[in-house]
Motif scaffolding. Structure first.
Motif, PDB file in Angstrom:
ATOM      1  N   TYR A  47     -11.878   2.210 -11.639  1.00  7.63           N
ATOM      2  CA  TYR A  47     -11.105   3.500 -11.380  1.00  7.63           C
ATOM      3  C   TYR A  47      -9.840   3.722 -11.083  1.00  7.63           C
ATOM      4  O   TYR A  47      -9.705   3.051  -9.805  1.00  7.63           O
ATOM      5  N   VAL A  48      -8.873   4.505 -11.454  1.00  4.93           N
ATOM      6  CA  VAL A  48      -7.593   4.530 -10.815  1.00  4.93           C
ATOM      7  C   VAL A  48      -7.509   5.658  -9.780  1.00  4.93           C
ATOM      8  O   VAL A  48      -7.749   6.668 -10.016  1.00  4.93           O
ATOM      9  N   LEU A  49      -7.102   5.093  -8.523  1.00  2.00           N
ATOM     10  CA  LEU A  49      -7.027   6.234  -7.312  1.00  2.00           C
ATOM     11  C   LEU A  49      -5.570   6.482  -7.021  1.00  2.00           C
ATOM     12  O   LEU A  49      -4.695   5.638  -7.229  1.00  2.00           O
ATOM     13  N   PRO A  50      -5.377   7.836  -6.620  1.00  2.96           N
ATOM     14  CA  PRO A  50      -4.090   8.165  -6.496  1.00  2.96           C
ATOM     15  C   PRO A  50      -3.814   8.029  -5.014  1.00  2.96           C
ATOM     16  O   PRO A  50      -3.755   8.850  -4.047  1.00  2.96           O
ATOM     17  N   LEU A  51      -3.437   6.487  -4.584  1.00  2.15           N
ATOM     18  CA  LEU A  51      -3.541   6.182  -3.394  1.00  2.15           C
ATOM     19  C   LEU A  51      -2.354   6.650  -2.800  1.00  2.15           C
ATOM     20  O   LEU A  51      -1.049   6.308  -3.116  1.00  2.15           O
ATOM     21  N   ARG A  52      -2.311   7.220  -1.544  1.00  2.00           N
ATOM     22  CA  ARG A  52      -1.159   7.786  -0.797  1.00  2.00           C
ATOM     23  C   ARG A  52      -1.295   7.370   0.520  1.00  2.00           C
ATOM     24  O   ARG A  52      -2.591   7.962   1.140  1.00  2.00           O
ATOM     25  N   ILE A  53      -0.200   7.059   1.247  1.00  2.00           N
ATOM     26  CA  ILE A  53      -0.578   6.668   2.819  1.00  2.00           C
ATOM     27  C   ILE A  53       0.569   7.497   3.567  1.00  2.00           C
ATOM     28  O   ILE A  53       1.747   7.482   3.347  1.00  2.00           O
ATOM     29  N   GLY A  54      -0.012   8.422   4.416  1.00  2.00           N
ATOM     30  CA  GLY A  54       0.829   9.261   5.261  1.00  2.00           C
ATOM     31  C   GLY A  54       1.250   8.418   6.406  1.00  2.00           C
ATOM     32  O   GLY A  54       0.567   7.897   7.570  1.00  2.00           O
ATOM     33  N   LEU A  55       2.522   8.153   6.701  1.00  3.35           N
ATOM     34  CA  LEU A  55       3.084   7.238   7.611  1.00  3.35           C
ATOM     35  C   LEU A  55       3.244   8.409   8.923  1.00  3.35           C
ATOM     36  O   LEU A  55       3.420   9.386   8.909  1.00  3.35           O
ATOM     37  N   THR A  56       3.263   7.543  10.078  1.00  2.85           N
ATOM     38  CA  THR A  56       3.358   8.006  11.287  1.00  2.85           C
ATOM     39  C   THR A  56       4.902   8.437  11.461  1.00  2.85           C
ATOM     40  O   THR A  56       5.656   7.771  11.303  1.00  2.85           O
ATOM     41  N   GLN A  57       5.016   9.834  11.933  1.00  2.73           N
ATOM     42  CA  GLN A  57       6.276  10.312  11.900  1.00  2.73           C
ATOM     43  C   GLN A  57       7.065  10.237  13.307  1.00  2.73           C
ATOM     44  O   GLN A  57       6.275   9.845  14.321  1.00  2.73           O
ATOM     45  N   SER A  58       8.244  10.195  13.183  1.00  5.27           N
ATOM     46  CA  SER A  58       9.224  10.168  14.430  1.00  5.27           C
ATOM     47  C   SER A  58       8.932  11.499  15.251  1.00  5.27           C
ATOM     48  O   SER A  58       8.615  12.493  14.705  1.00  5.27           O
ATOM     49  N   ASN A  59       9.229  11.577  16.445  1.00  4.20           N
ATOM     50  CA  ASN A  59       9.440  12.542  17.480  1.00  4.20           C
ATOM     51  C   ASN A  59       8.009  13.346  17.673  1.00  4.20           C
ATOM     52  O   ASN A  59       8.172  14.489  18.078  1.00  4.20           O
ATOM     53  N   ALA A 129      -3.543   1.942  -8.530  1.00  2.73           N
ATOM     54  CA  ALA A 129      -4.195   1.373  -7.727  1.00  2.73           C
ATOM     55  C   ALA A 129      -5.783   1.384  -8.243  1.00  2.73           C
ATOM     56  O   ALA A 129      -6.138   2.768  -8.120  1.00  2.73           O
ATOM     57  N   SER A 130      -6.260   0.319  -8.553  1.00  4.20           N
ATOM     58  CA  SER A 130      -7.794   0.458  -8.800  1.00  4.20           C
ATOM     59  C   SER A 130      -8.757   0.544  -7.772  1.00  4.20           C
ATOM     60  O   SER A 130      -8.344   0.309  -6.718  1.00  4.20           O
ATOM     61  N   ALA A 131     -10.024   1.149  -7.838  1.00  2.00           N
ATOM     62  CA  ALA A 131     -11.047   1.057  -6.907  1.00  2.00           C
ATOM     63  C   ALA A 131     -11.035  -0.263  -6.153  1.00  2.00           C
ATOM     64  O   ALA A 131     -11.139  -0.420  -5.098  1.00  2.00           O
ATOM     65  N   ALA A 132     -11.071  -1.183  -6.986  1.00  2.00           N
ATOM     66  CA  ALA A 132     -11.250  -2.543  -6.208  1.00  2.00           C
ATOM     67  C   ALA A 132     -10.298  -3.063  -5.546  1.00  2.00           C
ATOM     68  O   ALA A 132     -10.382  -3.494  -4.632  1.00  2.00           O
TER      69      ALA A 132
END
Length: 639
Positions: A47-59, A129-132
């Motif tokens: 299964y294809v997951l819509p993988l999104r990574i929220g990056l730590t922001q500055s300041n 990105a697959s679930a595996a």
């Protein structure tokens, strides 16, 4: 009956997992298991997951400082709000963070051509990105959950990241929250009677019929609230003149929608010049003012917000931020995406293979790109919906709360109603000793996003039985109880430290730390209040072709927002900026006389009498109700 607003959810879950693999640490764990959902099976590995990574922001460590710099009346930069591009530049993640997360992904087997960075640099998305692959990357297990409505969701109960990566990642989606449907072709059925995460803070009293007798001498304001009652209560005597430069937005979550016939019925009785006038529809992710389903559950909230918001600010055009399509509905993040493109999870969401919500390919769904930055943040934004703090994770709440700060830095006032269940959460649920919502819980259950220190929380008051508009109001405590209390997530903002410390010192609540966070170091709410009425004193609202009496903190947010809109009009007409984030100003001694202090009533819940309204700020009615004449004079005196 209280309207339960349904929206598409996501989650990733395993009820029990072994210790994380070497070098990995827990990053997020679901706050509580979703009510009514059953874990059915492991998610298919392909299964294809819509993988999104929220990056730590500055300041971010300076975000309160920067917000107060443009919001505190004693600051030399008061009213000098940020431009959108300045917000992006100020908070963009560092190159070190971007490089570290990319290196982790590449080392984990994701080629560089599968990775892309949003314009704001805030999010990394991974193609196909697959679930595996995701389970291996995050040391997690994804499952499919089912709901009696027929809807399905995917989720993991918790996930992990390498220890050296943790500081570079805010949150990862889809993971522990219910936001992504496992069956995008299946239309989710809305269950009016089910307990949902987000609720409207409005309830129905009784039906009056198609005609009402308009009070002319304000004698009936203790039983029927109208526009004139509110004008008398809060010293409202101002007609906007800068309407082409000012903006007032009201958020509605689909399927809640107004009916033009209801607006005309209301205005025909109470504001004849507005008959035929409509709000300016801003469609967010397919939001539409639907007319198929009619009744209090479908139209009550929108009709109330618009009839009183438009009526009090006439002739100011009101922007209707209609949030979400008819299939999935909307959430807080949808409208935040729409007013700030830099907050969007990625650029426009125009690739449905990677977008967990929009485009929505299900029948009747919004099949166009996600609504990212489609409108500048209105000067005032009123929201009468909320959920429980315990229903979201700290990471999720923090990232969203920081966005309210950014909107404030750009010059917007964001108001949320504080809830109708006193110190309890939605539906009257309280917290167990493990901070999980429970019908048998005893611990106070604060709301979200109303607990965020970077927005203005609005509680509810009432005209006491037999009193007039000239008598002091009390806290709502008949059928509804003004939401208020102390956050378990957010630290106390500096602007309210003196007021809250004074309350805790001079009026110590008769409760222990087992019932609420009494550390004296956390965000307290509400900030202000306005009339929400009680069981026999209700707002007169036209709903589905008839007048009804309604009540709730849903009433107080658009009313207070309307008054701030009038203040902004006067300032703009004088060549000044809108007031933006108002909390740092209203907590100063300068504004003390501009609020009607509410000194009686409480907000019972969780088997207790709750907190008690008293002299000065309190966690029932905040600083009190507004006096527009005084507020306008003070704000016009500021730069």
């Amino acid at each position: 009956m209280l309207r339960l607003v349904t929206f598409a959810l996501l989650a990733c879950s395993s009820l029990a997992r072994p210790s994380p693999r070497a070098g990995y640490v827990l990053h997020e764990k679901r706050a509580q298991e979703p009510s009514g959902w059953t874990r059915e099976r492991r998610l298919e590995p392909d299964y294809v997951l819509p993988l999104r990574i929220g990056l730590t922001q500055s300041n971010l460590h300076r975000i309160e400082e920067m917000l107060l710099d443009v919001s505190h009346p004693e600051s030399p930069n008061y009213g000098k709000h940020y431009k959108p591009e300045q917000i992006v530049d100020t908070f963009a993640p560092s190159d070190m963070t971007v490089d570290a997360v990319k290196a982790w992904l590449i080392d984990s087997g994701f080629s560089d051509d599968r990775l892309s960075l949003s314009v704001s640099k805030g999010w990394l998305q991974v193609a196909n990105a697959s679930a595996a692959e995701v389970e291996e990357l995050l040391d997690a297990e994804y499952h499919v959950y089912s709901h009696p409505s027929g809807a399905e969701q995917i989720s993991c109960h918790s996930y992990h990241v390498p220890a050296h990566i943790k500081e570079h990642v805010d949150l990862i989606q889809p993971t522990v929250h219910f936001d992504h449907s496992a069956n995008r072709r299946q239309k989710q059925k809305r269950q009016n009677g089910s307990k949902d995460l987000i609720q409207s803070h409005l309830r129905s009293g009784k039906t009056l019929g198609k005609e009402v007798t308009v009070p002319t001498d304000l004698a009936d304001c203790d039983t029927m609230i109208t526009l004139d009652c509110l004008r008398a209560l809060y010293s409202v005597d101002y007609t906007p003149v800068a309407t082409d430069k000012n903006t007032f937005g009201i958020v509605e979550l689909t399927p809640q929608a107004f009916l033009q016939g209801d607006l005309d019925l209301f205005f025909g009785n109470f504001s004849p010049s507005q008959v035929g006038v409509s709000p300016v529809l801003v469609s967010i992710d397919g939001g539409v003012a639907q007319t198929t389903e009619q009744g209090f559950n479908e139209n009550g909230e929108s009709d109330l917000d618009l009839q009183y918001g438009m009526g009090l600010t006439n002739p100011q055009p009101v922007l209707l931020l209609q949030d979400g399509d008819l299939v999935e509905g909307g959430s807080f993040n949808n409208w935040l995406d729409a007013v700030d493109g830099s907050f969007c999870t990625f650029d426009g969401g125009d690739n449905k293979e990677f977008d967990g919500i929009y485009p929505d390919t299900r029948r009747g769904g919004f099949d166009k790109p996600e609504s990212c930055g489609i409108i500048a943040p209105p000067n005032v934004i009123s929201v009468s919906y909320g959920t429980d703090e315990a229903s979201v994770t700290l990471a999720y709440a923090t990232r969203q709360c920081n966005e309210y700060a950014k909107i404030g830095m750009m010059g917007s006032t964001v108001l949320y109603s504080s809830g109708d269940d006193g110190v309890a959460g939605n539906g009257g649920e309280c917290l167990s000793t493990s901070n999980r919502a429970s019908a048998n819980g005893k611990k106070f259950n604060p709301g979200f996003p109303v607990d965020c220190p970077f927005l203005t929380a609005v509680g509810a008051t009432q005209i006491d039985p037999g009193n007039t508009v000239d008598d002091p109001e009390g806290a709502c405590e008949q059928v509804i109880f003004s939401g208020g209390g102390f956050s378990n997530f957010f630290a106390m903002p500096s602007y309210q430290a003196d007021a809250v410390t004074s309350f805790l010192t001079n009026h110590p609540p008769p409760f222990t730390s087992a019932q609420f966070n009494n550390s004296g170091k956390v965000r307290a709410f509400p900030d202000v209040s306005a009339n929400g009425t009680y069981y026999s004193a209700n707002y007169v609202v036209a709903v589905a072709g008839e007048f009804e009496l309604v009540f709730g903190t849903s009433c107080s947010a658009p009313v207070f927002g309307s008054l701030i809109t009038l203040v902004n009009d006067a300032r703009i007409a004088a060549g000044k900026s809108p007031v933006g984030f108002i909390n740092p100003a209203i907590y100063t001694d300068t504004f003390a006389g501009a609020f009607n202090d509410i000194t009686h009533g409480g907000n019972q819940g969780c088997g207790t009498a709750g907190f008690t309204a008293t002299t000065g700020w309190d966690p029932v009615t905040g600083l009190g109700t507004p006096n527009l004449t005084s507020l306008m004079d003070i704000w016009l005196s500021l730069p």
